[in-house]
Design an enzyme around this catalytic site. Structure first.
Site, PDB file in Angstrom:
ATOM      1  N   LYS A 182     149.941  36.295  40.987  1.00 29.85           N
ATOM      2  CA  LYS A 182     149.109  37.390  40.491  1.00 29.85           C
ATOM      3  C   LYS A 182     149.971  38.176  39.527  1.00 29.85           C
ATOM      4  CE  LYS A 182     145.146  39.675  40.829  1.00 29.85           C
ATOM      5  NZ  LYS A 182     143.797  39.121  40.934  1.00 29.85           N
ATOM      6  N   SER A 250     146.311  34.072  38.760  1.00 27.32           N
ATOM      7  CA  SER A 250     145.315  35.124  38.636  1.00 27.32           C
ATOM      8  C   SER A 250     145.991  36.355  38.073  1.00 27.32           C
ATOM      9  CB  SER A 250     144.683  35.445  39.998  1.00 27.32           C
ATOM     10  OG  SER A 250     143.922  34.366  40.480  1.00 27.32           O
TER      11      SER A 250
END
Length: 388
Positions: A182, A250
């Protein structure tokens, strides 16, 4: 913790494993029944399946729009961290350092859920010399807004991946089957910050920056694992021949550095779980999903059916991307021309349906924006199996 003795492969001798041997892993998938629901995590802790202080990472799908302003990720993040604090001994600051990677958007049949990775006491793990799941987590250096989409970000991510591999006890990149990250994306605030410090950013389109952050991160993973050489600046987000087969990246507004979770297999660690991976060559490639499941150690017939899984599949983790050619298996698609529904949502729903039909379960992790993550128009598939 001192060393522990394990039976060496092929004989009666014991192998002394020192402090560097990581603890075995427990991994469970739980449903998220509302946007702030973390009861599944709480229940696992209350039932003694995992310990709050041993939770290493959580990777989950939330039900928002998957865009820059998808605050369902922040709500889920807060709910799960509150459980870690309430049920364990971590302070809020310590719980705040646990990687919780949320991918927004459960389009189509996709169902909100979370996969929880936790270490367990070696004495409680199933002993085996077969490859079993190991997890390493790390945080990169701070990624500045001017780093996103540029070689500096590639280098920072690669360094973080190498550190996470060490923590997982993985020496050979071939034993890495999944790297979930992330990373930050660009917002108006961070773009302004860069300007005020005399720097430029790669784009001022905040939604496009999500794709660019993911693709740059994937190249960092590929570099760390030796899948590619260090790319030049003009190859980032452009040269689609460069990709990682295990990257799932992500991005969001909730952090300023790369959260990195490396999942692989280590012999002698013990436990019940094993990871495997393959790639989907296009959005309809169910065979690629089955190949990842086979690679995780689940034996299947030549033409498998979800009933052949026998409850042994913990979860699938998939990245997907609309084919830039605008075609799938020779047929024209209009996702990239649709001004009403962004292609992010359409391809996620498509691949989610394919993956759910294989797993027999709509609670699968499917995330979009997969440039440099698997072949163009396809994406990596990671399977985690419970081998008992």
């Amino acid at each position: 913790m001192g060393g522990r003795a394990l039976i060496a492969p092929g004989g009666d001798a014991t192998l002394e494993i020192g402090d560097e041997m990581p603890d075995p892993i427990e991994v469970r998938k739980v449903a998220i029944e509302s946007v702030t629901d973390a009861s599944g995590l709480a229940r696992l802790i209350d039932e003694g399946v995992i310990e709050a202080d041993r939770v290493l990472a959580v990777i989950g799908k939330t039900e928002g729009n998957g865009g820059v302003n998808d605050y369902t990720r922040i709500l889920a993040d807060r709910a799960f961290r509150e459980v870690l604090v309430e049920k364990g001994t971590r302070t809020p600051e310590e719980a705040g350092r646990v990687p919780l990677v949320w991918s927004g958007g459960t389009d189509g049949v996709l169902s909100p859920h979370a996969t929880i990775f936790a270490s367990v006491d070696p004495a409680k793990a199933v002993p085996t010399d077969e490859p079993r799941l190991s997890v390493g987590v790390a945080m990169s250096e701070a990624i500045l807004p001017e780093d996103i989409g540029r070689p500096a970000m590639v280098e920072k991510v690669a360094a973080g991946v190498r550190e996470a591999m060490k923590i997982a006890g993985i020496d050979d990149p071939a034993d890495v089957h999944y790297v979930q990250t992330k990373t930050p994306l660009l917002t108006l605030s961070t773009i302004t910050d860069a300007r005020e410090r005399g720097h430029t950013v790669v784009t001022e389109d905040t939604l496009k920056s999500m794709d660019i952050s993911n693709s740059t991160t994937a190249l960092g993973i590929a570099v760390a694992l030796g899948e590619i050489d260090m790319p030049s600046a003009d190859q980032i987000h452009r040269d689609l021949s460069l990709y990682s087969s295990v990257a799932s990246c992500s991005s969001g507004v909730e952090l300023d550095r790369a959260q990195i979770v490396v999942v692989g297999n280590v012999r002698g660690i013990g436990g019940r779980y094993r990871a495997g991976h393959a790639v989907m060559r296009d959005a309809l490639d169910a065979d690629g999903v089955w190949a990842a499941i086979r690679d995780s150690g689940i034996e299947l017939p030549e033409r498998p059916h979800p009933s052949d899984l026998g409850g042994r599949l913990v979860n699938l983790f998939i990245k997907c991307e609309a084919d830039p050619s605008g075609r799938v298996r020779g047929r024209r698609t209009v996702m990239l021309d649709d001004s009403d529904v962004h292609w992010h949502r359409q391809i996620k729903a498509t691949v989610g349906g394919v993956a759910a039909s294989v797993a027999g379960d709509p609670a699968v992790f499917v995330s979009v924006a997969a440039v440099h993550q698997g072949p163009s128009g396809g994406g990596p598939v990671i399977a985690i199996a419970d081998l008992g």
